[in-house]
Motif scaffolding. Structure first.
Motif, mmCIF file in Angstrom:
data_model
loop_
_atom_site.group_PDB
_atom_site.id
_atom_site.type_symbol
_atom_site.label_atom_id
_atom_site.label_comp_id
_atom_site.label_asym_id
_atom_site.label_seq_id
_atom_site.Cartn_x
_atom_site.Cartn_y
_atom_site.Cartn_z
ATOM 1 N N UNK A 115 -20.741 -14.598 11.165
ATOM 2 C CA UNK A 115 -20.391 -16.011 11.317
ATOM 3 C C UNK A 115 -19.044 -16.280 10.660
ATOM 4 N N UNK A 116 -18.398 -17.298 11.118
ATOM 5 C CA UNK A 116 -17.118 -17.681 10.535
ATOM 6 C C UNK A 116 -16.590 -18.925 11.212
ATOM 7 N N UNK A 117 -15.265 -19.019 11.306
ATOM 8 C CA UNK A 117 -14.653 -20.216 11.886
ATOM 9 C C UNK A 117 -13.292 -19.872 12.482
ATOM 10 N N UNK A 118 -12.940 -20.596 13.552
ATOM 11 C CA UNK A 118 -11.606 -20.548 14.139
ATOM 12 C C UNK A 118 -10.981 -21.925 13.989
ATOM 13 N N UNK A 119 -9.676 -21.947 13.751
ATOM 14 C CA UNK A 119 -8.932 -23.198 13.833
ATOM 15 C C UNK A 119 -7.881 -23.050 14.923
ATOM 16 N N UNK A 120 -8.008 -23.870 15.941
ATOM 17 C CA UNK A 120 -7.106 -23.849 17.082
ATOM 18 C C UNK A 120 -6.270 -25.131 17.054
ATOM 19 N N UNK A 121 -5.072 -25.090 17.610
ATOM 20 C CA UNK A 121 -4.273 -26.309 17.682
ATOM 21 C C UNK A 121 -3.534 -26.366 19.009
ATOM 22 N N UNK A 122 -3.114 -27.581 19.371
ATOM 23 C CA UNK A 122 -2.523 -27.780 20.683
ATOM 24 C C UNK A 122 -1.534 -28.932 20.664
ATOM 25 N N UNK A 141 -4.537 -20.983 14.892
ATOM 26 C CA UNK A 141 -3.932 -21.194 13.582
ATOM 27 C C UNK A 141 -4.553 -20.299 12.518
ATOM 28 N N UNK A 142 -5.859 -20.095 12.608
ATOM 29 C CA UNK A 142 -6.504 -19.243 11.611
ATOM 30 C C UNK A 142 -7.834 -18.729 12.128
ATOM 31 N N UNK A 143 -8.223 -17.548 11.611
ATOM 32 C CA UNK A 143 -9.518 -16.931 11.919
ATOM 33 C C UNK A 143 -10.136 -16.516 10.591
ATOM 34 N N UNK A 144 -11.326 -16.976 10.336
ATOM 35 C CA UNK A 144 -11.998 -16.672 9.071
ATOM 36 C C UNK A 144 -13.410 -16.189 9.392
ATOM 37 N N UNK A 145 -13.616 -14.884 9.359
ATOM 38 C CA UNK A 145 -14.909 -14.306 9.697
ATOM 39 C C UNK A 145 -15.482 -13.534 8.516
ATOM 40 N N UNK A 146 -16.788 -13.606 8.357
ATOM 41 C CA UNK A 146 -17.468 -12.917 7.250
ATOM 42 C C UNK A 146 -17.892 -11.521 7.692
ATOM 43 N N UNK A 147 -18.489 -10.810 6.763
ATOM 44 C CA UNK A 147 -19.068 -9.511 7.074
ATOM 45 C C UNK A 147 -18.036 -8.461 7.445
ATOM 46 N N UNK A 148 -18.447 -7.528 8.306
ATOM 47 C CA UNK A 148 -17.565 -6.422 8.633
ATOM 48 C C UNK A 148 -16.651 -6.710 9.820
ATOM 49 N N UNK A 149 -16.514 -7.997 10.184
ATOM 50 C CA UNK A 149 -15.624 -8.352 11.286
ATOM 51 C C UNK A 149 -14.166 -8.056 10.952
ATOM 52 N N UNK A 150 -13.833 -7.991 9.660
ATOM 53 C CA UNK A 150 -12.448 -7.730 9.261
ATOM 54 C C UNK A 150 -11.943 -6.405 9.808
ATOM 55 N N UNK A 159 -10.308 -12.635 20.780
ATOM 56 C CA UNK A 159 -11.400 -13.528 21.175
ATOM 57 C C UNK A 159 -11.018 -14.980 20.897
ATOM 58 N N UNK A 160 -10.442 -15.224 19.722
ATOM 59 C CA UNK A 160 -10.035 -16.586 19.352
ATOM 60 C C UNK A 160 -8.957 -17.106 20.294
ATOM 61 N N UNK A 161 -7.985 -16.239 20.639
ATOM 62 C CA UNK A 161 -6.911 -16.650 21.541
ATOM 63 C C UNK A 161 -7.455 -16.990 22.926
ATOM 64 N N UNK A 162 -8.413 -16.197 23.387
ATOM 65 C CA UNK A 162 -9.025 -16.470 24.679
ATOM 66 C C UNK A 162 -9.780 -17.791 24.650
#
Length: 207
Positions: A115-122, A141-150, A159-162
């Motif tokens: 789980x985590x969060x994306x911040x998108x802007x337009x 703008x930012x991607x903040x994911x927990x666990x081994x997603x790093x 994925x966030x860009x898409x």
């Protein structure tokens, strides 16, 4: 000799009556126009009751964006992404709108979902065909994911860009009614869009 009865006071015509009546009409028309538009402002010019801009609120953008969620997509058969709980923020210093979303990713590459969060802007732009203010040129703008997603940062950013492209590109956040852009046979159109701290201001100019 026949004497004419004096006119009743309420029938006497004041030289200022036409001007006062006209002024009252303009003021009432301006008030009516203000009630019909989204927090619009009256302008000076040929028609004082025609607004020179409209303003819509952050909450209106929030309500529009909320209709796009929840978002579920499979990306390259490697990631299952779910985005929920969008929160819209106005960025007047960048003249952009930001959308913060909760993200949930599952993948056979990862031992467990993360789980985590994306911040998108337009940016915002006006689309004449739909008479709408739309989101344009979205970015991550930012991607903040927990666990081994790093360990899969490149794929997660893709994925966030898409998601930004599919969710935000050309998505309408405010649509003008026809009567908001026409008066007395004169057509108007949105021009400069300015993001403020408490709303979005759209300048209206004659075509």
């Amino acid at each position: 000799m026949i004497r004419r009865a004096p006119r009743a006071p309420h029938l006497l015509r004041s030289p200022h009556a036409p001007r006062a009546t006209r002024r009252a009409f303009l003021l009432s028309a301006c008030a009516a126009a203000g009630a019909a538009m989204s927090l619009g402002a009256c302008a000076t010019g040929t028609f004082p009751f025609i607004p020179d801009h409209y303003t819509f609120s952050q909450q209106q953008v929030q309500d529009a964006v909320l209709r796009k969620f929840p978002y579920h997509r499979s990306v390259q058969q490697l990631f299952e992404v779910a985005l929920t709980n969008p929160v819209v923020t106005l960025l007047p210093d960048r003249n952009r709108v930001a959308v913060h979303v909760d993200a949930h990713l599952e993948s056979p590459l990862m031992q467990q979902p993360v789980n985590g969060a994306f911040t998108l802007s337009s940016e915002l732009a006006y689309d004449a065909t739909s008479r709408s203010v739309v989101l344009r040129s979205p970015s991550v703008d930012s991607v903040d994911m927990a666990g081994n997603a790093a360990a899969y940062a490149q794929q997660v950013n893709a994925v966030a860009a898409l998601a930004a492209t599919q969710l935000l590109t050309n998505y309408p956040v405010y649509t003008f009614k026809p009567d908001q852009l026409q008066f007395a046979g004169v057509n108007y159109e949105p021009d400069t869009i300015t993001i403020l701290t408490n709303g979005i201001r759209v300048q209206i100019v004659e075509k």
